[in-house]
Design a protein around this motif. Sequence first.
Motif, PDB file in Angstrom:
ATOM      1  N   LEU A   5       0.817  -1.208   0.000  1.00 19.99           N
ATOM      2  CA  LEU A   5       0.000   0.000   0.000  1.00 19.99           C
ATOM      3  C   LEU A   5       0.855   1.263   0.000  1.00 19.99           C
ATOM      4  N   SER A   7       3.124   1.754  -2.262  1.00 24.41           N
ATOM      5  CA  SER A   7       3.584   1.927  -3.637  1.00 24.41           C
ATOM      6  C   SER A   7       3.116   3.261  -4.191  1.00 24.41           C
ATOM      7  N   LYS A   8       3.819   3.737  -5.150  1.00 25.21           N
ATOM      8  CA  LYS A   8       3.439   4.996  -5.793  1.00 25.21           C
ATOM      9  C   LYS A   8       2.364   4.713  -6.833  1.00 25.21           C
ATOM     10  N   GLY A   9       1.460   5.620  -6.978  1.00 22.26           N
ATOM     11  CA  GLY A   9       0.390   5.457  -7.947  1.00 22.26           C
ATOM     12  C   GLY A   9      -0.884   4.964  -7.289  1.00 22.26           C
ATOM     13  N   PRO A  10      -1.963   5.014  -8.033  1.00 22.78           N
ATOM     14  CA  PRO A  10      -3.262   4.609  -7.485  1.00 22.78           C
ATOM     15  C   PRO A  10      -3.351   3.108  -7.233  1.00 22.78           C
ATOM     16  N   ILE A  11      -4.112   2.758  -6.211  1.00 21.10           N
ATOM     17  CA  ILE A  11      -4.372   1.359  -5.885  1.00 21.10           C
ATOM     18  C   ILE A  11      -5.821   1.091  -6.255  1.00 21.10           C
ATOM     19  N   PRO A  12      -6.089   0.057  -7.034  1.00 18.08           N
ATOM     20  CA  PRO A  12      -7.483  -0.243  -7.373  1.00 18.08           C
ATOM     21  C   PRO A  12      -8.300  -0.494  -6.103  1.00 18.08           C
ATOM     22  N   LEU A  13      -9.509   0.039  -6.062  1.00 14.21           N
ATOM     23  CA  LEU A  13     -10.346  -0.069  -4.868  1.00 14.21           C
ATOM     24  C   LEU A  13     -10.588  -1.517  -4.475  1.00 14.21           C
ATOM     25  N   PHE A  16      -7.607  -2.817  -2.685  1.00 12.89           N
ATOM     26  CA  PHE A  16      -7.498  -2.222  -1.357  1.00 12.89           C
ATOM     27  C   PHE A  16      -8.463  -2.885  -0.380  1.00 12.89           C
TER      28      PHE A  16
END
Length: 58
Positions: A5, A7-13, A16
Amino acid sequence: MSIDLRSKGPIPLDAFVAEIERRRAAAGYPDMPRNAGNRRTESKRALLKAIEVAGGKW
């Protein structure tokens, strides 16, 4: 599966949500206490009251 969590960049919902569920299961589904709200601002209290009056539950 465990995701980083940090990591750089968006995490898919969905990833998560799955990670949170995995962590809760690993911890034995602890009962998470709600915030007592002792330090809320007047505007936050007004917002929560308006949500409650509208039939919502925060």
